[in-house]
Design a protein around this motif. Sequence first.
Motif, mmCIF file in Angstrom:
data_model
loop_
_atom_site.group_PDB
_atom_site.id
_atom_site.type_symbol
_atom_site.label_atom_id
_atom_site.label_comp_id
_atom_site.label_asym_id
_atom_site.label_seq_id
_atom_site.Cartn_x
_atom_site.Cartn_y
_atom_site.Cartn_z
ATOM 1 N N ALA A 1 -8.786 11.091 -25.696
ATOM 2 C CA ALA A 1 -9.143 9.406 -25.287
ATOM 3 C C ALA A 1 -7.859 8.876 -24.871
ATOM 4 N N CYS B 1 -16.505 -2.446 -21.911
ATOM 5 C CA CYS B 1 -17.674 -1.888 -21.807
ATOM 6 C C CYS B 1 -18.774 -2.980 -21.309
ATOM 7 N N TYR C 1 -21.366 1.040 -19.028
ATOM 8 C CA TYR C 1 -20.551 1.586 -18.209
ATOM 9 C C TYR C 1 -18.977 1.191 -19.069
ATOM 10 N N SER D 1 -10.032 6.919 -18.345
ATOM 11 C CA SER D 1 -11.460 7.442 -18.838
ATOM 12 C C SER D 1 -12.738 6.385 -18.356
ATOM 13 N N HIS D 2 -13.700 7.112 -17.634
ATOM 14 C CA HIS D 2 -14.756 5.943 -17.150
ATOM 15 C C HIS D 2 -16.006 6.898 -17.636
ATOM 16 N N THR D 3 -16.817 6.235 -18.438
ATOM 17 C CA THR D 3 -17.774 6.772 -18.990
ATOM 18 C C THR D 3 -19.157 5.921 -18.632
ATOM 19 N N GLY D 4 -20.350 6.424 -18.123
ATOM 20 C CA GLY D 4 -21.688 5.612 -17.941
ATOM 21 C C GLY D 4 -22.580 6.427 -18.735
ATOM 22 N N GLU D 5 -23.648 5.705 -19.312
ATOM 23 C CA GLU D 5 -24.827 6.151 -20.270
ATOM 24 C C GLU D 5 -26.114 5.429 -20.069
#
Length: 235
Positions: free
Chosen positions: A172, A179, A200, A222-226
């Motif tokens: 990380a 978020c 996101y 870091s880019h994270t989508g859920e």
Amino acid sequence: QTVSTVLSPKAVPNPVLANIDVNGANFAGLEVGLFYHPAPSLRLGLTYRSKVTVVGTGKTTTTIAGTLRTERPFASPHAFRAGIALSVLDDKLLFATDVKYLMYAESWKLLETTTFPPNAKAMTQETPAYWKDAYNVHLGAEYALSDVVRLRGGYILSTSATPEAYAQAFMAPPGVAHCGTAGIGFKALDALDIDVAGSYVVLKSRIYTATPHNAGIGIYASHTGELSLSATYRM
């Protein structure tokens, strides 16, 4: 956990990638909490979750050593959480917030990877991590459009446990994550609720100083989508 990392870059003229693939489970954790309802519109909560360490087992594959049996522990740290929820407008509008404190400094000093070569002693590679304690702040609201439909939105601020001096390309990034979340809930039946939600996360920072233990100067991001779908049935 699946990771591709450089194997001994200082010892090999042409660095070799090691592909690590391990998994595991540990159900020995404990979570306890207190819930207090001092008024019809106000709720208070407090929880504690114990540290749980999972020893992942699997394999490491390289072009120079073939495939080796591998063990790598992964710890979920002690965590404390406190929150408050307040409903207004005849319970049509709900506000909620909580703060979570994660004790990473105690559980993430070193990242250990142990490989078992055939007919030889086990070898353990220790990568300094020295993570720092982190905290999360959660803000959320829910509005009842009707008895059947509810809309939700939220924001989470999280500090990264990764120090700049020990930042790695496959962990990380350091810094602060932001978020945004949104969701909608439906009462399909008197006893059945269906929820759809998405989030996101963006975590981005720049490191200006290279150290012997980080991946160098540059931007770590870091880019994270859920997306999630859930159903709750009440007996």
